[in-house]
Design an enzyme around this catalytic site. Structure first.
Site, PDB file in Angstrom:
ATOM      1  N   HIS A   1      50.385 -15.728   6.677  1.00 48.91           N
ATOM      2  CA  HIS A   1      49.864 -15.989   5.333  1.00 48.91           C
ATOM      3  C   HIS A   1      50.678 -15.244   4.279  1.00 48.91           C
ATOM      4  CE1 HIS A   1      47.992 -11.992   4.986  1.00 48.91           C
ATOM      5  NE2 HIS A   1      47.615 -12.140   6.243  1.00 48.91           N
TER       6      HIS A   1
ATOM      7  N   CYS B   1      47.818  -9.834  11.284  1.00 47.74           N
ATOM      8  CA  CYS B   1      48.485 -11.029  10.773  1.00 47.74           C
ATOM      9  C   CYS B   1      49.944 -10.751  10.433  1.00 47.74           C
ATOM     10  CB  CYS B   1      47.775 -11.543   9.525  1.00 47.74           C
ATOM     11  SG  CYS B   1      46.099 -12.115   9.836  1.00 47.74           S
TER      12      CYS B   1
END
Length: 191
Positions: free
Chosen positions: A151, A167
């Site tokens: 992301h 992440c």
């Protein structure tokens, strides 16, 4: 009567003073080893190209390699005509880092964010709608591992650092570009 030294003598003194200050650096520069030092693998300058064949059997719909050591994401298109490298943020610790093979299962522009139970407990974080304060940035690509994503981020200080809870983060401009060229089903490997 006192006489002043000629101007050229003062210049010589000034030049000599400057050279005496610079001499240690000049000597040090001459005594550096001729052998190149081992590369530091913790910043953007440590990027090196990768060969997809070292990580995947075939390109399928495309391939992404997330290298947590050099903090870089490598992308290959399905027909091998497009290869790109992006700087990333990576997980803060090995305990938060999931390694192995996965794939992109969903993509979202303007993602909302719900913290995991451990994030709620540790930080008191709550749900965050899309917007400039959202930790997922402007785009998110969801992996088939629950709670793991590739992301964007609005906090550009995180890129190039160990700063996530698992992440892989990219600059918003980079995730927007990657988002457009990456189909659902693209294989991903995290090393």
């Amino acid at each position: 009567m006192m006489t002043r030294p000629p101007l050229h003598t003062r210049r010589h003194v000034l030049i000599g003073g400057v050279l005496s200050l610079a001499a240690p650096q000049l000597l040090q520069a001459q005594t550096l080893p001729e052998e190149p030092q081992a590369p530091v693998r913790h910043n953007v300058s440590s990027f090196s190209s990768q060969d997809w064949r070292d990580h995947f059997d075939d390109l399928g719909k495309g391939a992404i390699l997330c290298d947590t050591i050099s903090r870089a994401l490598h992308y290959w298109s399905a027909d091998e005509s497009d290869y790109r490298v992006y700087p990333t943020s990576v997980p803060r610790s090995d305990e938060l880092t999931k390694r192995g093979y996965t794939k992109i299962v969903r993509k979202r522009v303007g993602p909302d964010w719900t913290p995991t139970a451990s994030q709620k407990e540790r930080f008191g974080w709550t749900y965050m709608p899309p917007g400039p304060d959202n930790p997922l940035g402007t785009h998110a690509m969801y992996l088939d591992w629950p709670a793991y994503l590739i992301h964007g981020t609005h906090d550009t200080r995180k890129i190039g650092r160990q700063s996530s809870d698992g992440c892989i983060g990219l600059f918003n401009s980079a995730i927007a570009e990657l988002f457009e060229i990456t189909p659902i089903g693209t294989q991903v490997r995290v090393i």
